[in-house]
Write a protein that holds these residues in place. Structure first.
Motif, short mmCIF file in Angstrom:
data_model
loop_
_atom_site.label_atom_id
_atom_site.label_comp_id
_atom_site.label_asym_id
_atom_site.label_seq_id
_atom_site.Cartn_x
_atom_site.Cartn_y
_atom_site.Cartn_z
N ALA A 364 0.81 -1.22 0.00
CA ALA A 364 0.00 0.00 0.00
C ALA A 364 0.84 1.27 0.00
N ALA A 365 1.92 1.26 0.78
CA ALA A 365 2.85 2.39 0.78
C ALA A 365 4.16 1.89 0.17
N PRO A 366 4.32 1.98 -1.13
CA PRO A 366 5.47 1.37 -1.81
C PRO A 366 6.80 1.90 -1.31
N ASP A 367 7.78 1.01 -1.25
CA ASP A 367 9.16 1.40 -0.93
C ASP A 367 10.00 1.03 -2.15
N PHE A 368 10.01 1.91 -3.13
CA PHE A 368 10.68 1.63 -4.38
C PHE A 368 12.20 1.53 -4.21
N ALA A 369 12.75 2.26 -3.26
CA ALA A 369 14.20 2.19 -3.03
C ALA A 369 14.59 0.81 -2.52
N ALA A 370 13.79 0.26 -1.59
CA ALA A 370 14.07 -1.08 -1.07
C ALA A 370 13.92 -2.12 -2.16
N ALA A 371 12.93 -1.96 -3.02
CA ALA A 371 12.73 -2.90 -4.13
C ALA A 371 13.93 -2.90 -5.06
N ALA A 372 14.41 -1.72 -5.42
CA ALA A 372 15.56 -1.62 -6.31
C ALA A 372 16.82 -2.19 -5.66
N ALA A 373 16.97 -1.99 -4.36
CA ALA A 373 18.15 -2.51 -3.64
C ALA A 373 18.19 -4.03 -3.67
N ASP A 374 17.02 -4.67 -3.56
CA ASP A 374 16.98 -6.14 -3.59
C ASP A 374 17.37 -6.67 -4.97
N VAL A 375 16.90 -6.02 -6.02
CA VAL A 375 17.30 -6.43 -7.37
C VAL A 375 18.79 -6.22 -7.56
N ALA A 376 19.31 -5.12 -7.05
CA ALA A 376 20.74 -4.83 -7.16
C ALA A 376 21.58 -5.87 -6.44
N SER A 377 21.08 -6.39 -5.32
CA SER A 377 21.82 -7.42 -4.58
C SER A 377 22.03 -8.67 -5.43
N ILE A 378 20.99 -9.07 -6.14
CA ILE A 378 21.11 -10.25 -7.01
C ILE A 378 22.09 -9.97 -8.14
N ARG A 379 21.97 -8.83 -8.75
CA ARG A 379 22.83 -8.51 -9.88
C ARG A 379 24.29 -8.39 -9.46
N THR A 380 24.54 -7.88 -8.28
CA THR A 380 25.91 -7.79 -7.76
C THR A 380 26.51 -9.19 -7.61
N ALA A 381 25.71 -10.13 -7.08
CA ALA A 381 26.20 -11.50 -6.91
C ALA A 381 26.46 -12.16 -8.26
N ARG A 382 25.63 -11.91 -9.24
CA ARG A 382 25.77 -12.58 -10.53
C ARG A 382 26.85 -11.97 -11.42
N PHE A 383 27.12 -10.68 -11.26
CA PHE A 383 28.17 -10.03 -12.04
C PHE A 383 29.52 -10.06 -11.33
N GLY A 384 29.51 -10.33 -10.03
CA GLY A 384 30.76 -10.38 -9.28
C GLY A 384 31.34 -9.03 -8.96
N SER A 385 30.58 -7.98 -9.16
CA SER A 385 31.01 -6.62 -8.81
C SER A 385 29.77 -5.80 -8.50
N ALA A 386 29.95 -4.71 -7.79
CA ALA A 386 28.81 -3.91 -7.34
C ALA A 386 27.98 -3.41 -8.52
N GLN A 387 26.68 -3.66 -8.44
CA GLN A 387 25.75 -3.22 -9.46
C GLN A 387 24.70 -2.32 -8.80
N THR A 388 24.23 -1.35 -9.54
CA THR A 388 23.20 -0.47 -9.00
C THR A 388 21.96 -0.52 -9.89
N VAL A 389 20.82 -0.30 -9.27
CA VAL A 389 19.55 -0.21 -9.99
C VAL A 389 18.91 1.11 -9.58
N ALA A 390 18.60 1.93 -10.55
CA ALA A 390 18.01 3.23 -10.24
C ALA A 390 16.67 3.04 -9.53
N THR A 391 16.41 3.89 -8.54
CA THR A 391 15.16 3.80 -7.80
C THR A 391 13.97 3.97 -8.74
N TYR A 392 13.01 3.09 -8.60
CA TYR A 392 11.81 3.14 -9.44
C TYR A 392 10.95 4.35 -9.07
#
Length: 473
Positions: A364-392
């Protein structure tokens, strides 16, 4: 389910009529329900058999195959002989409820119900209490798991508690005329079973080849997400995420190559030689090589250089530059003994990050920053280096990105059809294949198609006057 369970009864009657001279001698190599389970060790053997009866990863009747081929993750391969052509043409089999899912799940559920019924006749000896409780916990947990599978594919609307769900079979059934319950009633039964499982599960039950407390928490998170309870989804996802670590690139590769790593595996179906459950057989000829279904160009284009998922999912024998491209699915490779025996990782930590991301975006009260951070965590693990995802900045933007990440993270693991189905009302997009992937097959399935819900098998409708068919069939 009357039609399917009458067959063994009829066979038994035929033997009774034709073998009168044998009735006074009981075969020493035959087990019947009353004698099959006499002690706790029998229950343990029965549990292994019940788990093995769940067809999840292998053969033509596979939801893994369905989710990849029916959608936009596959194209016809260069070695096609007509295998899976109906599926890529988006034809649902109304006779079998598609992919045999209805019969398979209810048969497996009945096996767990038999186990529970038998356990009621056995008193564990001193020192066997934990083993006995664990068998019960496993049976309740898998019964919930299987019913949620049925609800996911056959339920008309998981976000409407009053809509038609499935029949929740919590007793041994060999015949009868069950009626469908509502989605809300199904969810209550699922939670009841999970509560029982959690209360009985010994602390020593930590084997990822079986249900565990984390299995229960994981399933609760998945159920909550699919049914719109985003607060509960986040809470359960938090628990799992705090207990595990995302696999790094080497661990991720080993997880799918010879099942060499279980860092982020919460539950897997243990596949062994001899049970004919080769997952790769859904797309390729595992004996002679070649593929009758390739990875689609659409999916291949989503894998960026440096992403270990590209290395794992695209077999090294592929030739992306060929015309047409040759994109062999490599997620379930042959092991050192050249047999395609791969475990199916049904619950992985990365799914929890994606569940939490989606729940943060949809609450109901979206937390787009937290959502983007979770996606970034997966991408960081899969690329082997820090990845960022812009806040939705909107739900549409968040779901578009999360859907894309789920596509590459969970491809060929049985999620794509379910995801497109869940997101279609937000994005107003059904199944869309690239023109290069659909020269001779449908290029799309509209958002409004009835095929986003499986048909109840026609045999079930014919045999059971209380069974109601899903809309559109």
């Amino acid at each position: 389910m009357k039609k399917y369970f009458l067959i063994p009864i009829i066979i038994t009657l035929l033997f009774t009529v034709s073998c009168d001279d044998q009735l006074e001698r009981f075969p020493v190599d035959t087990l019947v329900e009353e004698t099959a389970f006499q002690q706790v060790s029998d229950l343990e053997n029965g549990l292994r058999g019940a788990i093995n009866s769940i067809n999840r990863g292998g053969g033509q009747a596979s939801l893994i195959a369905f989710n990849s081929i029916f959608t936009d993750n596959c194209k016809i391969g260069g070695d096609t002989g007509g295998q899976q052509i109906a599926l890529i043409n988006q034809i649902l089999n109304s006779q079998g409820g598609d992919q045999g899912t209805w019969t398979d799940r209810y048969n497996a559920i009945n096996n767990f119900n038999r186990l529970l019924a038998a356990a009621g006749t056995i008193t564990p000896a001193s020192g066997e209490e934990d083993t006995y409780d664990n068998v019960l916990a496993q049976a309740y947990a898998f019964r919930a798991y299987l019913h949620f599978d049925l609800l996911t594919y056959y339920g008309e609307d998981l976000n409407n508690a009053s809509s038609l769900g499935v029949y929740y079979q919590n007793v041994v059934a060999t015949s009868g005329f069950p009626a469908r319950q509502t989605v809300g009633e199904n969810l209550t039964e699922i939670e009841n079973d999970l509560t029982l499982a959690a209360s009985l599960m010994p602390a020593s039950s930590t084997d990822v080849n079986y249900a565990t407390q984390d299995f229960i928490t994981f399933l609760r998170a998945r159920v909550a997400l699919y049914t719109g309870d985003y607060t509960t989804a986040i809470s359960n996802a938090n628990t799992i995420i705090s207990n595990y670590t995302l696999a790094n690139q080497a661990q991720y590769a080993a997880m799918f190559a010879g099942d060499g790593d279980t860092t982020e595996v919460v539950f897997k179906f243990d596949n062994v030689l001899g049970n004919n459950a080769s997952i790769a057989f859904n797309w390729i000829f595992t004996g002679t090589g070649g593929s009758f279904m390739d990875m689609s160009n659409g999916l291949f284009a989503e894998f960026a250089p440096g992403d270990v998922r590209r290395t794992v999912n695209v077999d090294p024998t592929s030739d992306p530059g060929a015309s047409p491209s040759v994109l062999i699915i490599g997620k379930y490779p042959p092991n050192s003994d050249t047999n395609y025996i791969n475990d199916y990782k049904a619950m992985r930590l990365s799914e929890m990050y994606l569940i939490r991301a989606e729940a943060h975006a949809r609450k109901a009260a979206p937390d787009f920053a937290a959502a983007a951070a979770d996606v970034a965590s997966i991408r960081t693990a899969r690329f082997g280096s820090a990845q960022t995802v812009a806040t939705y900045t909107s739900l549409n933007e968040a779901i578009t990105n999360i859907k894309a990440e789920r596509r590459i993270e969970l491809c060929f693991e049985g999620f794509r059809y379910i995801d497109i189905k869940r997101y279609r009302n937000i994005l107003n997009v059904g199944i869309e294949r690239l023109p290069i992937d659909c020269a001779t097959v449908p290029c799309s399935l509209p958002v409004s198609s009835e095929k986003f819900v499986f048909p109840i098998p026609q045999g079930e409708i014919n045999a059971n006057s209380n069974m109601v068919q899903n809309s559109g069939y």
